[in-house]
Motif scaffolding. Structure first.
Motif, PDB file in Angstrom:
ATOM      1  N   ASP A   1      79.829  52.945  72.506  1.00 23.56           N
ATOM      2  CA  ASP A   1      79.825  51.601  73.083  1.00 23.56           C
ATOM      3  C   ASP A   1      81.190  51.158  73.577  1.00 23.56           C
ATOM      4  O   ASP A   1      81.284  50.275  74.427  1.00 23.56           O
ATOM      5  CB  ASP A   1      79.320  50.588  72.037  1.00 23.56           C
ATOM      6  CG  ASP A   1      77.861  50.818  71.680  1.00 23.56           C
ATOM      7  OD1 ASP A   1      77.140  51.371  72.524  1.00 23.56           O
ATOM      8  OD2 ASP A   1      77.452  50.459  70.560  1.00 23.56           O
ATOM      9  N   TYR A   2      82.266  51.733  73.036  1.00 18.24           N
ATOM     10  CA  TYR A   2      83.580  51.274  73.455  1.00 18.24           C
ATOM     11  C   TYR A   2      84.008  51.835  74.804  1.00 18.24           C
ATOM     12  O   TYR A   2      85.050  51.468  75.335  1.00 18.24           O
ATOM     13  CB  TYR A   2      84.640  51.605  72.391  1.00 18.24           C
ATOM     14  CG  TYR A   2      84.756  53.055  72.017  1.00 18.24           C
ATOM     15  CD1 TYR A   2      85.448  53.946  72.829  1.00 18.24           C
ATOM     16  CD2 TYR A   2      84.190  53.535  70.850  1.00 18.24           C
ATOM     17  CE1 TYR A   2      85.555  55.280  72.487  1.00 18.24           C
ATOM     18  CE2 TYR A   2      84.298  54.864  70.491  1.00 18.24           C
ATOM     19  CZ  TYR A   2      84.980  55.734  71.307  1.00 18.24           C
ATOM     20  OH  TYR A   2      85.090  57.060  70.962  1.00 18.24           O
ATOM     21  N   GLN A   3      83.223  52.751  75.377  1.00 18.95           N
ATOM     22  CA  GLN A   3      83.567  53.297  76.679  1.00 18.95           C
ATOM     23  C   GLN A   3      83.293  52.284  77.786  1.00 18.95           C
ATOM     24  O   GLN A   3      82.430  51.419  77.671  1.00 18.95           O
ATOM     25  CB  GLN A   3      82.769  54.571  76.948  1.00 18.95           C
ATOM     26  CG  GLN A   3      83.239  55.780  76.157  1.00 18.95           C
ATOM     27  CD  GLN A   3      84.544  56.333  76.703  1.00 18.95           C
ATOM     28  OE1 GLN A   3      85.254  55.678  77.460  1.00 18.95           O
ATOM     29  NE2 GLN A   3      84.887  57.543  76.298  1.00 18.95           N
ATOM     30  N   ARG A   4      84.036  52.428  78.874  1.00 23.31           N
ATOM     31  CA  ARG A   4      83.816  51.571  80.035  1.00 23.31           C
ATOM     32  C   ARG A   4      82.553  52.013  80.763  1.00 23.31           C
ATOM     33  O   ARG A   4      82.038  53.113  80.528  1.00 23.31           O
ATOM     34  CB  ARG A   4      85.027  51.632  80.971  1.00 23.31           C
ATOM     35  CG  ARG A   4      85.347  53.017  81.506  1.00 23.31           C
ATOM     36  CD  ARG A   4      86.556  52.965  82.425  1.00 23.31           C
ATOM     37  NE  ARG A   4      86.903  54.295  82.898  1.00 23.31           N
ATOM     38  CZ  ARG A   4      87.789  54.536  83.855  1.00 23.31           C
ATOM     39  NH1 ARG A   4      88.381  53.536  84.454  1.00 23.31           N
ATOM     40  NH2 ARG A   4      88.063  55.764  84.232  1.00 23.31           N
TER      41      ARG A   4
ATOM     42  N   GLN B   1      78.856  45.803  66.273  1.00 25.34           N
ATOM     43  CA  GLN B   1      78.463  44.717  67.161  1.00 25.34           C
ATOM     44  C   GLN B   1      79.682  43.950  67.675  1.00 25.34           C
ATOM     45  O   GLN B   1      79.751  43.571  68.851  1.00 25.34           O
ATOM     46  CB  GLN B   1      77.507  43.761  66.444  1.00 25.34           C
ATOM     47  CG  GLN B   1      76.150  44.346  66.112  1.00 25.34           C
ATOM     48  CD  GLN B   1      76.184  45.257  64.892  1.00 25.34           C
ATOM     49  OE1 GLN B   1      77.160  45.291  64.146  1.00 25.34           O
ATOM     50  NE2 GLN B   1      75.106  46.000  64.680  1.00 25.34           N
ATOM     51  N   LEU B   2      80.671  43.717  66.788  1.00 27.55           N
ATOM     52  CA  LEU B   2      81.868  42.996  67.205  1.00 27.55           C
ATOM     53  C   LEU B   2      82.690  43.837  68.164  1.00 27.55           C
ATOM     54  O   LEU B   2      83.216  43.333  69.167  1.00 27.55           O
ATOM     55  CB  LEU B   2      82.701  42.609  65.983  1.00 27.55           C
ATOM     56  CG  LEU B   2      83.991  41.827  66.264  1.00 27.55           C
ATOM     57  CD1 LEU B   2      83.683  40.528  67.003  1.00 27.55           C
ATOM     58  CD2 LEU B   2      84.744  41.535  64.964  1.00 27.55           C
ATOM     59  N   ARG B   3      82.815  45.137  67.897  1.00 28.44           N
ATOM     60  CA  ARG B   3      83.551  46.005  68.807  1.00 28.44           C
ATOM     61  C   ARG B   3      82.892  46.028  70.178  1.00 28.44           C
ATOM     62  O   ARG B   3      83.570  45.986  71.210  1.00 28.44           O
ATOM     63  CB  ARG B   3      83.638  47.422  68.224  1.00 28.44           C
ATOM     64  CG  ARG B   3      84.462  47.504  66.943  1.00 28.44           C
ATOM     65  CD  ARG B   3      84.930  48.926  66.680  1.00 28.44           C
ATOM     66  NE  ARG B   3      83.842  49.869  66.522  1.00 28.44           N
ATOM     67  CZ  ARG B   3      83.267  50.177  65.364  1.00 28.44           C
ATOM     68  NH1 ARG B   3      83.660  49.569  64.250  1.00 28.44           N
ATOM     69  NH2 ARG B   3      82.302  51.064  65.299  1.00 28.44           N
ATOM     70  N   LEU B   4      81.569  46.093  70.183  1.00 29.27           N
ATOM     71  CA  LEU B   4      80.841  46.095  71.452  1.00 29.27           C
ATOM     72  C   LEU B   4      81.075  44.790  72.205  1.00 29.27           C
ATOM     73  O   LEU B   4      81.296  44.786  73.422  1.00 29.27           O
ATOM     74  CB  LEU B   4      79.345  46.293  71.200  1.00 29.27           C
ATOM     75  CG  LEU B   4      78.427  46.221  72.423  1.00 29.27           C
ATOM     76  CD1 LEU B   4      78.820  47.258  73.460  1.00 29.27           C
ATOM     77  CD2 LEU B   4      76.978  46.396  72.018  1.00 29.27           C
TER      78      LEU B   4
ATOM     79  N   PRO C   1      76.215  53.960  78.509  1.00 27.42           N
ATOM     80  CA  PRO C   1      76.652  52.968  77.516  1.00 27.42           C
ATOM     81  C   PRO C   1      76.086  51.596  77.851  1.00 27.42           C
ATOM     82  O   PRO C   1      75.859  51.265  79.019  1.00 27.42           O
ATOM     83  CB  PRO C   1      78.178  52.994  77.647  1.00 27.42           C
ATOM     84  CG  PRO C   1      78.446  53.513  79.020  1.00 27.42           C
ATOM     85  CD  PRO C   1      77.339  54.469  79.314  1.00 27.42           C
ATOM     86  N   ASP C   2      75.845  50.786  76.832  1.00 27.80           N
ATOM     87  CA  ASP C   2      75.302  49.449  77.052  1.00 27.80           C
ATOM     88  C   ASP C   2      76.285  48.542  77.788  1.00 27.80           C
ATOM     89  O   ASP C   2      75.882  47.622  78.502  1.00 27.80           O
ATOM     90  CB  ASP C   2      74.931  48.805  75.708  1.00 27.80           C
ATOM     91  CG  ASP C   2      73.732  49.479  75.060  1.00 27.80           C
ATOM     92  OD1 ASP C   2      72.943  50.097  75.792  1.00 27.80           O
ATOM     93  OD2 ASP C   2      73.597  49.395  73.828  1.00 27.80           O
ATOM     94  N   VAL C   3      77.579  48.794  77.617  1.00 25.91           N
ATOM     95  CA  VAL C   3      78.589  47.960  78.258  1.00 25.91           C
ATOM     96  C   VAL C   3      78.542  48.156  79.770  1.00 25.91           C
ATOM     97  O   VAL C   3      78.564  49.275  80.269  1.00 25.91           O
ATOM     98  CB  VAL C   3      79.989  48.320  77.722  1.00 25.91           C
ATOM     99  CG1 VAL C   3      81.054  47.534  78.467  1.00 25.91           C
ATOM    100  CG2 VAL C   3      80.064  48.036  76.240  1.00 25.91           C
TER     101      VAL C   3
END
Length: 467
Positions: free
Chosen positions: A34-37, A202-205, A113-115
């Motif tokens: 999730d932390y990926q762009r 969740q917070l990191r996302l 990724p969701d982001v």
């Protein structure tokens, strides 16, 4: 797709690098965390990759770069670096599986990724359309192309067992050759800090989403053109000729909330107290804030304060991007600036007509830095008067010299200029000022005006002279 905060410390930190073919890579169960762009490769990137493969077919082998993987506590292999290339491999394989007889791995289940999902989907669609059009005219040769791509094109895979080593390797990989903005290294560092602080996935996302909502060029501009320069000038330090680079990211790494030495670091306590207060207030009043019955309380960011690592860093970036929009620092693709504070508009309307002139850019940036720093410290108090005074201060080098250079502006901002009138370090004065009046009562002598009639009104109007 999450980073585990608990890992087996008895494992070796990394596995020896291995060289694998594209086909072998695509058969592995890899995850994009999730932390990926978002997936941001465009048709131009895909076209370059296909052209490179075409070129190296005559050599019989081609090395397509490096992937850094992190094996988390559950055994998942997460892509730390190389996800843009890997996703493109999946798109190409998807087409080849449908239109050739080659043994192509099934990549139809590969997840984005969701982001920034909408951004990723749009680029996937555009790039797959290009792949289809590019390969559609070479059906007779396509199976041979597929075999070379899958069996003779290779990647170097580095697998690490601890997330700390993964991000260190990522930082090292991307400080060579300027592959990413320095701000991308900051993003990776502060995500890692959140992991070490046991922040929830969740917070990191949520923090990564906050970051990805801002154009990467604007984030880079925010740091390189404004925050970095303000910090340097306010502390009486030169801004180097090469500007903000990966060498300077340490300036935006600061207080670790869980650091045991914080108890003895008295300088850090006020910032930790402020963070604790805003967190407690938000948690205790979340329902009232959500329904608009009570206003939220934001952490009291100040540019010249130390940075709090992790979540607060991402909130800081969003805060100063929004503040920069209100100060007219950012433009859209058509060159239009966004809605700005009304107190700034009279001066900005005068200056913006010349924003794109090379000799004007340097002094205009000096003005923008002063405005952002003033608003950061005093808000909108007497902003119309302050803007006019700061415009006179910043534009003085330009009306006196047609050869405005970076070194000249740097020396002028630091109060080291030999020009007449002599300059002062207005950034240091802002850092020490406790009231707007301490800045506004400064009397700036009018310089000798050599041309540039469009700027004369800054120095010759009754309003400008009085202030």
């Amino acid at each position: 797709m999450t980073m585990s905060s608990v890992e087996d410390s008895t494992q070796a930190p990394f596995v020896a690098p291995e060289i694998v073919t594209v086909g072998e890579l695509l058969r592995r169960d890899l995850h994009i965390p999730d932390y990926q762009r978002p997936y941001k490769w465009t048709v131009r990137n895909v076209a370059q990759l296909i052209d490179d493969v075409d070129t190296f077919r005559t050599y019989g082998q081609y090395r397509l770069g490096t992937l850094i993987l992190h094996r988390d506590a559950r055994g998942n292999l997460n892509i730390v670096d190389g996800q843009q290339r890997f996703t493109t491999f999946c798109l190409i394989a998807l087409y080849l599986a449908k239109h050739t007889s080659a043994d192509v791995p099934d990549t139809s289940a590969a997840a984005l990724p969701d982001v920034g999902l909408e951004i990723s989907k749009a680029n996937v669609q555009d790039n797959y359309t290009y792949v289809s059009e590019s390969f559609g005219s070479r059906r007779g040769d396509l199976s041979h192309w597929a075999e070379f791509f899958l069996d003779s094109c290779e990647v170097v895979v580095l697998t690490v067992n601890h997330i700390d080593e993964a991000f260190q390797m990522f930082d090292s990989q991307n400080t060579r050759g300027r592959a990413l903005y320095p701000t991308d290294l900051l993003k990776a560092f502060h995500i890692r800090e959140m992991s070490l602080e046991h922040a929830s996935p969740q917070l990191r996302l949520a923090m990564v989403r906050l970051w990805e909502e801002i154009p990467p060029e604007s984030i880079h501009q925010l740091f390189s053109d404004y925050l970095y320069k303000i910090k340097r000038w306010a502390n009486g330090q030169d801004v180097p000729q090469q500007g903000f680079s990966s060498e300077h990211v340490e300036l935006f790494k600061g207080i670790k909330e869980a650091d045991p030495s914080n108890e003895k670091n008295r300088w850090a306590r006020p910032f930790l107290y402020a963070k604790n207060y805003t967190d407690d207030y938000t948690q205790e009043n979340s329902t009232l804030i959500r329904y608009g019955a009570l206003s939220g309380v934001e952490y009291p960011f100040q540019i010249d304060h130390p940075v709090l690592n992790g979540e607060t860093f991402f909130l800081m970036v969003r805060h100063y991007y929004d503040l920069g929009l209100r100060c007219g620092l950012f433009q859209d693709d058509a060159g239009a600036i966004f809605d700005v504070l009304p107190e700034l508009k009279p001066v900005l309307d005068l200056l913006d007509a010349h924003r794109r002139m090379p000799t004007h850019q340097l002094v205009r940036n000096l003005f923008d830095c002063l405005v952002l720093y003033y608003v950061d410290r005093f808000g909108e108090q007497s902003l119309d008067r302050a803007a006019l005074m700061m415009a006179r201060y910043a534009m003085a080098p330009r009306v006196q010299s047609k050869q405005v250079r970076r070194a000249m502006v740097n020396n002028y901002a630091l109060g080291r200029s030999s020009a007449r009138p002599p300059s002062t370090n207005l950034f240091q004065e802002l850092r020490l000022a406790t009231r707007p009046q301490e800045i506004l009562r400064r009397v700036l002598a009018s310089p000798e005006l050599n041309g540039y009639p469009e700027l004369h009104c800054l120095f010759t109007t009754e309003e400008g002279a009085r202030r």
